[in-house]
Motif scaffolding. Sequence first.
Motif, PDB file in Angstrom:
ATOM      1  N   SER A   1     -11.135  94.014   2.274  1.00 33.38           N
ATOM      2  CA  SER A   1     -11.849  95.089   2.952  1.00 33.38           C
ATOM      3  C   SER A   1     -12.508  94.479   4.178  1.00 33.38           C
ATOM      4  O   SER A   1     -13.255  93.497   4.066  1.00 33.38           O
ATOM      5  CB  SER A   1     -12.919  95.688   2.033  1.00 33.38           C
ATOM      6  OG  SER A   1     -13.781  96.524   2.791  1.00 33.38           O
TER       7      SER A   1
ATOM      8  N   SER B   1      -6.340 101.282   2.505  1.00 34.82           N
ATOM      9  CA  SER B   1      -7.323 102.339   2.262  1.00 34.82           C
ATOM     10  C   SER B   1      -8.226 102.546   3.470  1.00 34.82           C
ATOM     11  O   SER B   1      -8.557 101.602   4.187  1.00 34.82           O
ATOM     12  CB  SER B   1      -8.185 101.972   1.047  1.00 34.82           C
ATOM     13  OG  SER B   1      -9.195 102.931   0.819  1.00 34.82           O
TER      14      SER B   1
ATOM     15  N   ASP C   1     -11.987 103.919   3.937  1.00 32.57           N
ATOM     16  CA  ASP C   1     -13.201 104.221   3.176  1.00 32.57           C
ATOM     17  C   ASP C   1     -14.048 105.213   3.962  1.00 32.57           C
ATOM     18  O   ASP C   1     -14.556 104.877   5.031  1.00 32.57           O
ATOM     19  CB  ASP C   1     -14.007 102.944   2.917  1.00 32.57           C
ATOM     20  CG  ASP C   1     -13.260 101.961   2.023  1.00 32.57           C
ATOM     21  OD1 ASP C   1     -12.122 102.274   1.637  1.00 32.57           O
ATOM     22  OD2 ASP C   1     -13.812 100.889   1.730  1.00 32.57           O
TER      23      ASP C   1
ATOM     24  N   ARG D   1     -11.078 105.918   0.003  1.00 36.94           N
ATOM     25  CA  ARG D   1     -12.196 105.670  -0.891  1.00 36.94           C
ATOM     26  C   ARG D   1     -13.256 106.734  -0.674  1.00 36.94           C
ATOM     27  O   ARG D   1     -13.750 106.924   0.436  1.00 36.94           O
ATOM     28  CB  ARG D   1     -12.802 104.292  -0.597  1.00 36.94           C
ATOM     29  CG  ARG D   1     -13.904 103.782  -1.549  1.00 36.94           C
ATOM     30  CD  ARG D   1     -15.246 104.519  -1.486  1.00 36.94           C
ATOM     31  NE  ARG D   1     -15.746 104.750  -0.136  1.00 36.94           N
ATOM     32  CZ  ARG D   1     -16.585 103.943   0.493  1.00 36.94           C
ATOM     33  NH1 ARG D   1     -17.037 102.886  -0.084  1.00 36.94           N
ATOM     34  NH2 ARG D   1     -16.992 104.239   1.724  1.00 36.94           N
TER      35      ARG D   1
ATOM     36  N   GLU E   1     -15.128 105.913  -5.829  1.00 37.97           N
ATOM     37  CA  GLU E   1     -15.549 104.553  -6.134  1.00 37.97           C
ATOM     38  C   GLU E   1     -16.493 104.549  -7.335  1.00 37.97           C
ATOM     39  O   GLU E   1     -17.533 105.201  -7.316  1.00 37.97           O
ATOM     40  CB  GLU E   1     -16.247 103.932  -4.922  1.00 37.97           C
ATOM     41  CG  GLU E   1     -16.637 102.486  -5.117  1.00 37.97           C
ATOM     42  CD  GLU E   1     -17.237 101.884  -3.874  1.00 37.97           C
ATOM     43  OE1 GLU E   1     -17.301 100.645  -3.790  1.00 37.97           O
ATOM     44  OE2 GLU E   1     -17.646 102.638  -2.961  1.00 37.97           O
TER      45      GLU E   1
ATOM     46  N   HIS F   1     -19.092 102.673  -8.900  1.00 41.91           N
ATOM     47  CA  HIS F   1     -19.970 101.635  -8.341  1.00 41.91           C
ATOM     48  C   HIS F   1     -21.274 101.581  -9.121  1.00 41.91           C
ATOM     49  O   HIS F   1     -21.842 102.608  -9.478  1.00 41.91           O
ATOM     50  CB  HIS F   1     -20.239 101.983  -6.871  1.00 41.91           C
ATOM     51  CG  HIS F   1     -20.904 100.914  -6.075  1.00 41.91           C
ATOM     52  ND1 HIS F   1     -22.221 100.544  -6.266  1.00 41.91           N
ATOM     53  CD2 HIS F   1     -20.439 100.139  -5.060  1.00 41.91           C
ATOM     54  CE1 HIS F   1     -22.532  99.590  -5.408  1.00 41.91           C
ATOM     55  NE2 HIS F   1     -21.469  99.326  -4.674  1.00 41.91           N
TER      56      HIS F   1
ATOM     57  N   LEU G   1     -11.463 104.098  -7.886  1.00 39.49           N
ATOM     58  CA  LEU G   1     -11.486 102.788  -7.262  1.00 39.49           C
ATOM     59  C   LEU G   1     -12.667 102.021  -7.871  1.00 39.49           C
ATOM     60  O   LEU G   1     -13.805 102.212  -7.474  1.00 39.49           O
ATOM     61  CB  LEU G   1     -11.637 102.908  -5.744  1.00 39.49           C
ATOM     62  CG  LEU G   1     -11.461 101.642  -4.901  1.00 39.49           C
ATOM     63  CD1 LEU G   1     -11.211 102.017  -3.433  1.00 39.49           C
ATOM     64  CD2 LEU G   1     -12.646 100.699  -4.980  1.00 39.49           C
TER      65      LEU G   1
ATOM     66  N   ASP H   1     -15.365  99.270  -8.468  1.00 37.91           N
ATOM     67  CA  ASP H   1     -16.032  98.197  -7.740  1.00 37.91           C
ATOM     68  C   ASP H   1     -16.460  97.154  -8.761  1.00 37.91           C
ATOM     69  O   ASP H   1     -17.191  97.459  -9.704  1.00 37.91           O
ATOM     70  CB  ASP H   1     -17.237  98.757  -6.991  1.00 37.91           C
ATOM     71  CG  ASP H   1     -17.953  97.699  -6.171  1.00 37.91           C
ATOM     72  OD1 ASP H   1     -18.635  96.848  -6.778  1.00 37.91           O
ATOM     73  OD2 ASP H   1     -17.855  97.722  -4.933  1.00 37.91           O
TER      74      ASP H   1
ATOM     75  N   HIS I   1     -12.052  97.160  -5.566  1.00 36.39           N
ATOM     76  CA  HIS I   1     -12.972  96.444  -4.679  1.00 36.39           C
ATOM     77  C   HIS I   1     -13.374  95.136  -5.338  1.00 36.39           C
ATOM     78  O   HIS I   1     -14.078  95.136  -6.353  1.00 36.39           O
ATOM     79  CB  HIS I   1     -14.218  97.287  -4.401  1.00 36.39           C
ATOM     80  CG  HIS I   1     -14.070  98.202  -3.239  1.00 36.39           C
ATOM     81  ND1 HIS I   1     -15.050  99.073  -2.839  1.00 36.39           N
ATOM     82  CD2 HIS I   1     -13.043  98.373  -2.362  1.00 36.39           C
ATOM     83  CE1 HIS I   1     -14.634  99.748  -1.774  1.00 36.39           C
ATOM     84  NE2 HIS I   1     -13.419  99.337  -1.484  1.00 36.39           N
TER      85      HIS I   1
ATOM     86  N   GLU J   1     -14.452  92.094  -1.101  1.00 34.27           N
ATOM     87  CA  GLU J   1     -15.576  92.822  -0.515  1.00 34.27           C
ATOM     88  C   GLU J   1     -16.804  91.932  -0.617  1.00 34.27           C
ATOM     89  O   GLU J   1     -17.519  91.925  -1.617  1.00 34.27           O
ATOM     90  CB  GLU J   1     -15.802  94.156  -1.223  1.00 34.27           C
ATOM     91  CG  GLU J   1     -16.838  95.016  -0.502  1.00 34.27           C
ATOM     92  CD  GLU J   1     -17.119  96.318  -1.220  1.00 34.27           C
ATOM     93  OE1 GLU J   1     -17.209  97.353  -0.536  1.00 34.27           O
ATOM     94  OE2 GLU J   1     -17.275  96.303  -2.461  1.00 34.27           O
TER      95      GLU J   1
END
Length: 342
Positions: free
Chosen positions: A8, A75, A77, A115, A142, A144, A172, A174, A258, A294
């Motif tokens: 990323s 991707s 984001d 994302r 995401e 996260h 996605l 993280d 990620h 990331e």
Amino acid sequence: MAIKRGVSLYSYQNETFTGKMTLEDCIRTSAELGAKGIEVIGEQSFWGWPEYAVDPAAIANWHGLIAKYDCVPVSHDFMLDYKRFKGRIMSVEEQVASVRRDIEFGAQLGVKYLRALVSISPEVLVAAAPYAEEKGLKILIEVHAPLHFDHPWIVRHAEAFEKSGSDALGFLPDMGMFLHAFPPVWYEKFLRMGVPKNIADYIVKAYEDRTLSEYVVQAVRDMGAEGPALGMVETLRHNAAFEPKRMLDYMPRIHNIHGKFYEITDDYVEPSIPYDQITAVLKQGGYDGYICSEYEGNRWIEDAQEPDSVEQVRRQQVMLARLLGEPEDPRITTPAYAVAAE
């Protein structure tokens, strides 16, 4: 199919912001590491987005660089900060229209995935899914920290995705949600901010012992903590050592990863995130997409030293290559942007 490595470009945010790295530098550097999957944030890499349409010449330049360095656009984001729209919250219809605009932009960039921030409601994503299908893209929310795959909000998304019947909706993950140890760079930053060592050590040990965060917060208050110490203990409310195996139940809708990390040591280890367990779970689940580096350790060290994002990304790519069983470690010479500056 094997798991693939990517980056990323968010990882290079310090160098991008200070003008040390151009978009070409970011893509070239990633390619030199064998990380051919490129994940991009429009606001970082394309002037004016999302307030203004991106210059077609900038889109052409993007495709030229992707081709030049034999990379793959993975991707885009997007953000959708719907709570700051002209002083009011955007309506659902306005949110869907905004997502459709990001879908169109992603299609122009040639990515397969978009994302979506975890704050976006499932009804907005479900409504936008048909347009994503038209463009051949998938929208990935995401997952996260502090959220995780058993969190009611994520479960609600999963239920909505299944009910919609759309294959254009997914997840996605993280890797920051699998924070199995308090990151050393966090600890050192809080010490520099003035947190007493005995309190800092107590917080780290409590995290290691998986002590309920509310108990730790109260204990730290009883120890007389204030200011930065309270900030340090509050990180326990927003991070946890969730279980990587929970990804297995969602694997059919997981299409990008990620590779969050805060620091890779000299011996190519992330001391706070168990990437050996993570890659084993992904292999078990048959995942064959990208793990995109990331790097977010920069914000924890920039008060004391200039971040070297390129070196940190290089180290993670070495770590990933080894865990994925690649025959050779990625190597990189002095970055082109550094040579140009000399």
